[in-house]
Design an enzyme around this catalytic site. Structure first.
Site, PDB file in Angstrom:
ATOM      1  N   ARG A  89     -23.239   4.001  12.589  1.00  0.00           N
ATOM      2  CA  ARG A  89     -23.525   2.559  12.468  1.00  0.00           C
ATOM      3  C   ARG A  89     -22.262   1.716  12.561  1.00  0.00           C
ATOM      4  O   ARG A  89     -22.160   0.661  11.927  1.00  0.00           O
ATOM      5  CB  ARG A  89     -24.270   2.239  11.164  1.00  0.00           C
ATOM      6  CG  ARG A  89     -25.471   3.108  10.895  1.00  0.00           C
ATOM      7  CD  ARG A  89     -26.502   3.040  11.987  1.00  0.00           C
ATOM      8  NE  ARG A  89     -27.586   3.979  11.759  1.00  0.00           N
ATOM      9  CZ  ARG A  89     -28.509   4.278  12.659  1.00  0.00           C
ATOM     10  NH1 ARG A  89     -28.477   3.728  13.859  1.00  0.00           N
ATOM     11  NH2 ARG A  89     -29.461   5.118  12.381  1.00  0.00           N
ATOM     12  N   GLU A  94     -33.027  12.234   4.154  1.00  0.00           N
ATOM     13  CA  GLU A  94     -32.889  12.401   5.599  1.00  0.00           C
ATOM     14  C   GLU A  94     -32.380  13.805   5.954  1.00  0.00           C
ATOM     15  O   GLU A  94     -31.407  13.967   6.681  1.00  0.00           O
ATOM     16  CB  GLU A  94     -31.985  11.304   6.171  1.00  0.00           C
ATOM     17  CG  GLU A  94     -32.550   9.923   5.898  1.00  0.00           C
ATOM     18  CD  GLU A  94     -31.785   8.767   6.557  1.00  0.00           C
ATOM     19  OE1 GLU A  94     -32.462   7.812   6.965  1.00  0.00           O
ATOM     20  OE2 GLU A  94     -30.556   8.815   6.650  1.00  0.00           O
ATOM     21  N   ARG A 147     -26.532   8.167  -4.814  1.00  0.00           N
ATOM     22  CA  ARG A 147     -27.335   7.213  -4.044  1.00  0.00           C
ATOM     23  C   ARG A 147     -28.831   7.339  -4.351  1.00  0.00           C
ATOM     24  O   ARG A 147     -29.364   8.446  -4.447  1.00  0.00           O
ATOM     25  CB  ARG A 147     -27.094   7.395  -2.545  1.00  0.00           C
ATOM     26  CG  ARG A 147     -25.686   7.041  -2.167  1.00  0.00           C
ATOM     27  CD  ARG A 147     -25.455   7.199  -0.697  1.00  0.00           C
ATOM     28  NE  ARG A 147     -25.786   6.020   0.081  1.00  0.00           N
ATOM     29  CZ  ARG A 147     -26.545   6.021   1.154  1.00  0.00           C
ATOM     30  NH1 ARG A 147     -27.130   7.126   1.564  1.00  0.00           N
ATOM     31  NH2 ARG A 147     -26.756   4.922   1.830  1.00  0.00           N
ATOM     32  N   ASP A 167     -34.517  -0.691   3.382  1.00  0.00           N
ATOM     33  CA  ASP A 167     -33.234  -0.332   3.996  1.00  0.00           C
ATOM     34  C   ASP A 167     -32.402  -1.603   4.012  1.00  0.00           C
ATOM     35  O   ASP A 167     -32.429  -2.348   3.058  1.00  0.00           O
ATOM     36  CB  ASP A 167     -33.439   0.252   5.395  1.00  0.00           C
ATOM     37  CG  ASP A 167     -32.365   1.284   5.699  1.00  0.00           C
ATOM     38  OD1 ASP A 167     -31.265   1.115   5.182  1.00  0.00           O
ATOM     39  OD2 ASP A 167     -32.617   2.241   6.455  1.00  0.00           O
ATOM     40  N   GLU A 221     -26.047  -3.010  10.953  1.00  0.00           N
ATOM     41  CA  GLU A 221     -27.006  -2.084  11.563  1.00  0.00           C
ATOM     42  C   GLU A 221     -28.333  -2.773  11.897  1.00  0.00           C
ATOM     43  O   GLU A 221     -28.865  -2.627  12.995  1.00  0.00           O
ATOM     44  CB  GLU A 221     -27.271  -0.910  10.613  1.00  0.00           C
ATOM     45  CG  GLU A 221     -28.347   0.027  11.104  1.00  0.00           C
ATOM     46  CD  GLU A 221     -28.708   1.111  10.097  1.00  0.00           C
ATOM     47  OE1 GLU A 221     -28.160   1.100   8.982  1.00  0.00           O
ATOM     48  OE2 GLU A 221     -29.548   1.962  10.443  1.00  0.00           O
TER      49      GLU A 221
HETATM   50  O1  GCW Z   1     -30.672   3.199   7.355  1.00  0.00           O
HETATM   51  C1  GCW Z   1     -30.272   4.501   7.426  1.00  0.00           C
HETATM   52  C2  GCW Z   1     -29.300   4.531   8.555  1.00  0.00           C
HETATM   53  C3  GCW Z   1     -28.492   5.805   8.557  1.00  0.00           C
HETATM   54  C4  GCW Z   1     -27.808   5.919   7.197  1.00  0.00           C
HETATM   55  C5  GCW Z   1     -28.873   5.965   6.125  1.00  0.00           C
HETATM   56  C6  GCW Z   1     -28.245   6.019   4.754  1.00  0.00           C
HETATM   57  C7  GCW Z   1     -25.622   6.798   6.992  1.00  0.00           C
HETATM   58  O2  GCW Z   1     -30.000   4.382   9.745  1.00  0.00           O
HETATM   59  O3  GCW Z   1     -27.549   5.721   9.594  1.00  0.00           O
HETATM   60  O4  GCW Z   1     -26.989   7.051   7.128  1.00  0.00           O
HETATM   61  O5  GCW Z   1     -29.641   4.797   6.190  1.00  0.00           O
HETATM   62  O6  GCW Z   1     -27.903   4.960   4.248  1.00  0.00           O
HETATM   63  O7  GCW Z   1     -28.092   7.093   4.205  1.00  0.00           O
END
Ligand code: GCW
Length: 731
Positions: free
Chosen positions: A215, A338, A371, A415, A443
């Site tokens: 990003r 993720e 996180r 997000d 982003e």
């Molecule tokens: O929104 C998403 C992004 C990812 C990012 C993730 C996160 C770095 O598309 O690129 O990873 O969040 O914050 O973990």
């Protein structure tokens, strides 16, 4: 033609250089008198070409000759501080760099002691001379990392004192003084004090070991791990300076989607070299780690946080890191998200996972930034609405995290979309240190193609009232107050921002996005600063103090977030960008999990507890008073209405127009609004330097094309889905 223009530019810039050199004064600063600075003034704004590399720390010559004379009277020379104190030495060097630039002289005189009027003296109470002046004037600074800048009299001489609670406080005070001078703020009776309201002011870089940046839209990483620990230029140092100048005290240098290299014994000397540079500016380095490092690096058979071999592995690794980096800040962890490993895989809770690290880091005063961004299997049993999952997942663990754990939560439940409500976790986690993660890199807000001033967005979030009381006393429980620990007590407070910095010449692609980096730091230091205070200071320091320049650029910045929102995601309607890249429009995934819903009945998602039919009850995660407000379509704040409700297209909004007409107006008007920003910038020709003016003009051209693409795509989509024709005409 191009050639001719180039020659003209070279000629012009050498002319500026000549003028600049001509007004340099190589003599020691003489003491100026009142009569000298009250005479006729000459105002000149420096307009020599600049690349943007110097950010807001340009120290260009002050425009008013009278101001310079006055400043030289009060701050004419610097008393050399104890150079063995690295951070204070950095402050001193900054003055040696900044003051000559501001005064238009070769160098600023220095002295061992105060011997005449005009001394600037800096230090903490542990410095005997500083302590003596402070006690004679009954001055002290007690707030952690705070400072006081005050004009005092010592043996009949005018002296400016920068008194810091700590060495970092001295550095922050120094940057403040340079800001005061750069913005040509009155210095007749200097008496300024400040201290950070947030303990951990963190920049999160998403830099990868191979030099790419997730990003990232501003080039490659500033860290070259093949050549480090050798540094070929001063970029890393200038990066640290810039961050320290806005009060950032922690930098996590790598992507949350981490690699084990950063804690690999083979490379720790490289990381330590960076940490050393940071340390000179009072900045602690942090590392994003992968939860499964014990198995990947240590070849253990498990990463279970309660397994004693795993604990031992982390203890040893942490000891090794502190050996190499004594001022190491701690770990940032993205777990169970993720596709990444996390405690859930081993049947452990996130509190158990985070606390293991907390115990390991506690003896060193380190923190664990955990996180609250959990996706995938760990969240499978939760609500279908992705926006509900964070709260459902973490709320049951409230009170279980140790004191040196900070739960780092994105500003919204989804997000970093153009606008979201504030995440309900901030109101719900009353017994947990709650830190916020903001996204400086754009982003979801237009990347390097669209100007989007995020200070406006962040202020919106910080001022958001989570209504945690019964409302009787009327002191809003804003996000800002929660983050400062003023609503629930917090052992550690934190504001983090995902960096937008890369190795391009001006650090940020899109010159004006430097303002986002700057503004982030200022808000992390003091979330209560106003948007105007931040913006005007930034413009004055980055360009100059000319009123037209300040007003024009500030106005462009102020309007840019809502403009971007209007053509990409009006009324918080949700995620409208392509999965691939998150820049261009993609409206094909509809009615799904946390995405968008637009049809002939209206626009938006029923995330409330009152609608008939499909709804996701997200409002129950907020305080009863806020939930009631959001549940009722008539009281739900309009800017969030499509987040919480499926709103009939023909609903009449507060301005008397229907929802859909408002949406169409925003979409139709967007390209022209971008053109207007460009016209406003062109009006500054001659008032700011040509080089940066040209860059900005070009940026607006790109944004114009993009706004046309969005506008056309969105209008077509809304017409198809709502069956309401767009009759708005562009002006
Ligand atoms: O929104 C998403 C992004 C990812 C990012 C993730 C996160 C770095 O598309 O690129 O990873 O969040 O914050 O973990």
């Amino acid at each position: 033609m191009k050639m001719l223009r180039r020659i003209a530019t070279i000629l012009l810039s050498s002319l500026f250089l000549f003028q600049f050199a001509a007004c340099k004064n190589t003599e020691a600063a003489t003491i100026t008198t009142t009569a000298e600075w009250e005479g006729p003034d000459v105002i000149t704004y420096t307009t020599a070409d600049e690349s943007g590399y110097d950010l807001w720390l340009r120290y260009a010559q002050i425009s008013s000759t009278n101001y310079i004379k006055k400043a030289q009277h009060y701050i004419g020379y610097v008393v050399t501080p104890d150079a063995s104190r690295q951070v204070i030495d950095s402050a001193y060097k900054e003055l040696l760099r900044g003051l000559p630039g501001l005064y238009g002289i070769e160098s600023i005189p220095t002295a061992e002691k105060i011997d005449k009027t005009g001394a600037l003296i800096l230090g903490t109470a542990s410095d005997p001379t500083v302590a003596e002046i402070a006690s004679a004037n009954e001055l002290s600074v007690t707030d952690k990392d705070g400072y006081l800048i005050k004009k005092v009299t010592v043996d009949g001489n005018d002296v400016t004192l920068i008194l810091g609670e700590s060495d970092s406080g001295v550095l922050y005070g120094t940057f403040k003084l340079l800001e005061i001078l750069s913005t040509e703020t009155d210095i007749s009776d200097l008496n300024v004090s400040d201290a950070p309201k947030i303990q951990w002011r963190v920049l999160n870089q998403l830099d990868n070991w191979d030099g790419s940046i997730e990003r990232g839209y501003s080039g490659k990483s500033i860290y070259d791990w093949t050549t480090l620990p050798k540094m070929n230029d001063t970029r890393i140092e200038d990066f640290a300076r810039a961050n320290a100048s806005v009060g950032i005290n922690t930098i996590v240098i790598n992507n949350v989607n981490s690699s084990t290299n950063y804690i690999d014994t083979r490379y720790l000397n490289k990381v330590a070299a960076v940490a050393k540079v940071f340390g000179r500016y009072g900045i602690r380095l942090g590392i994003s780690i992968t939860f499964d490092a014990p198995s990947r690096l240590g070849k253990l058979s498990t990463n279970d946080p309660l397994n004693k071999d795993v604990i031992k592995w982390w203890e040893d690794k942490t000891a090794e890191i502190y050996e190499a980096i004594p001022n190491f800040a701690g770990y940032l962890v993205k777990a169970d998200s993720e596709g990444r490993d996390g405690p859930s895989k081993y049947g452990r809770t996130h509190a158990e996972g985070a606390n293991m690290f907390a115990d390991v880091l506690a003896p060193y005063g380190g923190i664990i930034m955990w996180r609250a961004f959990v996706y995938g299997e760990a969240a499978n049993k939760l609500s279908d609405d992705i926006c509900n999952q964070g709260y459902e997942f973490f709320k049951p663990m409230d009170g279980e995290f140790k004191d040196n754990v900070i739960l780092q939560c994105k500003n919204g439940p989804r997000d970093f979309l153009p606008r979201e409500p504030v995440s309900p976790l901030f109101g719900g986690m009353k017994d947990t240190n709650m830190g916020i993660e903001l996204q400086i890199t754009q982003e979801y807000t237009g990347q390097d193609v669209n100007l989007c001033y995020l200070v406006s967005q962040w202020k919106y979030y910080l001022n958001f009232d989570l209504m945690l009381d019964d409302g009787a006393e009327g002191v809003p429980t804003t996000l800002s107050r929660i983050l400062q620990g003023n609503v629930y007590s917090q052992a550690n407070t934190l504001v983090a921002g995902v960096s937008n910095v890369g190795d391009c010449e001006a650090w940020n692609d899109g010159l004006l996005s430097q303002a986002n980096w700057y503004g982030f730091g200022r808000l992390a230091w003091d979330p209560d600063l106003t948007e105007e205070e931040i913006t005007e200071t930034w413009v004055k320091m980055t360009f100059n103090t000319n009123e037209d320049v300040v007003n024009t650029i500030s106005d462009i910045l102020y309007g840019s977030w809502e403009l971007y929102e209007a053509y990409t995601s009006p009324y918080s309607m949700g995620m409208t960008v392509k999965v691939d890249g998150h820049l261009d429009p993609d409206l094909s995934y509809r009615n799904g999990n946390g995405t968008i819903s637009v049809n002939r009945f209206g626009v938006g998602n029923n995330r409330n507890s009152t609608s008939k039919g499909n709804r996701t009850d997200a409002t129950v995660q907020y305080s009863p008073r806020l939930a009631a407000l959001l549940n009722d379509i008539d009281t739900c704040p309009e800017e969030l209405i499509c987040w919480f409700h499926h709103v009939p297209s023909k609903r009449v909004m507060s301005n008397g127009k229907t929802l859909i007409d408002n949406i169409y107006e925003g979409l139709v008007g967007a390209p022209q609004a971008v053109k207007d920003m460009k016209t406003a910038i062109s009006s500054l020709e001659g008032k700011i330097d040509d080089q940066r003016l040209r860059i900005m003009l070009k940026d607006f051209d790109e944004q114009y094309d993009h706004s046309v693409l969005w506008s056309e795509t969105m209008i077509k989509f809304f017409e198809q889905q709502t069956k309401v024709e767009c009759t708005v005409k562009s002006k």
